[in-house]
Scaffold this motif. Structure first.
Motif, PDB file in Angstrom:
ATOM      1  N   VAL A 193       1.061  -1.002  -0.431  1.00 21.65           N
ATOM      2  CA  VAL A 193       0.208  -0.206  -0.077  1.00 21.65           C
ATOM      3  C   VAL A 193       0.871   1.210   0.255  1.00 21.65           C
ATOM      4  N   ALA A 200      -4.093   1.045  -3.517  1.00 17.81           N
ATOM      5  CA  ALA A 200      -4.761   2.060  -2.116  1.00 17.81           C
ATOM      6  C   ALA A 200      -5.227   1.341  -1.641  1.00 17.81           C
ATOM      7  N   SER A 201      -5.684   0.387  -1.228  1.00 21.55           N
ATOM      8  CA  SER A 201      -5.409  -0.391   0.201  1.00 21.55           C
ATOM      9  C   SER A 201      -5.820  -2.077  -0.037  1.00 21.55           C
ATOM     10  N   GLU A 202      -5.352  -2.620   1.375  1.00 16.95           N
ATOM     11  CA  GLU A 202      -5.725  -4.214   1.295  1.00 16.95           C
ATOM     12  C   GLU A 202      -6.975  -4.165   1.998  1.00 16.95           C
ATOM     13  N   GLU A 203      -7.262  -5.669   1.027  1.00 18.10           N
ATOM     14  CA  GLU A 203      -8.445  -6.284   1.212  1.00 18.10           C
ATOM     15  C   GLU A 203      -8.122  -7.542   1.518  1.00 18.10           C
ATOM     16  N   TRP A 231      -5.835  -3.851  -3.615  1.00 16.84           N
ATOM     17  CA  TRP A 231      -7.224  -2.222  -4.428  1.00 16.84           C
ATOM     18  C   TRP A 231      -6.286  -1.607  -5.139  1.00 16.84           C
TER      19      TRP A 231
END
Length: 193
Positions: free
Chosen positions: A50, A73-76, A81
């Motif tokens: 990220v 942008a982010s981790e899920e 993402w």
């Protein structure tokens, strides 16, 4: 000898980009096809962090020039993402892609916040060789890949993920359905340590 392989097996990302309203059909904008082939030291194919980001100049023939910025942008969970901001001739678009870290499989694509079809075309690698390239971000030793997809024949990518960030794409040349050639060149990058 030509080999046919799946997108997820070799390439980290294939995103279909819809041209501005005056265009007649979708075109591939960002085929970020350089991924480390030997990742024996890591568990996941996608080991981006990220905050990793890459900036590009984009030239689309007579349709004009622009920029693209992509970042993690982010981790899920076990997924990331990837976010892209695209600006060509003041036509702006965002593309968000949810990718599985383990194999690069694309799980979801959002274009301007609206869910879009997940690309599923095969990529045929025509050739690979070592090269040396200069782009606005600097001079790099790299891998040069020539490939064909259902949408683009003679696609070229120069990349070095070890010396840059994310997929390591330094330059891409993408023939389009309209007879134009789209060129992306890396201008800057940030790799989170």
């Amino acid at each position: 000898m030509k080999k046919s392989i799946s997108v997820a097996a070799l390439f980290a990302l294939t995103v279909s980009f819809a041209l501005p309203a005056h265009a007649q059909s979708p075109e591939p904008l960002d085929l970020n096809i350089f991924v480390q082939l030997a990742q024996s030291q890591t568990r996941d194919l996608i080991n981006w962090k990220v905050g990793d980001s890459m900036n590009y100049n984009v030239s689309l023939g007579f349709m004009g020039n622009g920029t693209m910025v992509k970042n993690v942008a982010s981790e899920e969970g076990g997924n990331i993402w990837l976010h892209q901001d695209i600006n060509i001739m003041n036509q702006k678009q965002t593309v968000d892609v949810l990718m599985q870290r383990s194999d690069g499989k694309i799980l979801k694509v959002l274009q301007n916040g609206q869910e879009a079809q997940i690309p599923d075309s095969k990529i045929e690698v025509v050739s690979t060789n070592f090269d040396h390239i200069t782009v606005p971000a600097g001079t790099f030793d790299c891998m040069h890949i020539v490939a064909n997809t259902d949408q683009a024949k003679g696609l070229e990518v120069w990349g070095n993920p070890d010396m840059t960030a994310m997929d390591g794409s330094l330059k891409e040349i993408v023939p389009t359905q309209f007879g134009m050639t789209m060129t992306l060149e890396l201008t800057a990058f940030h790799k989170v340590q």
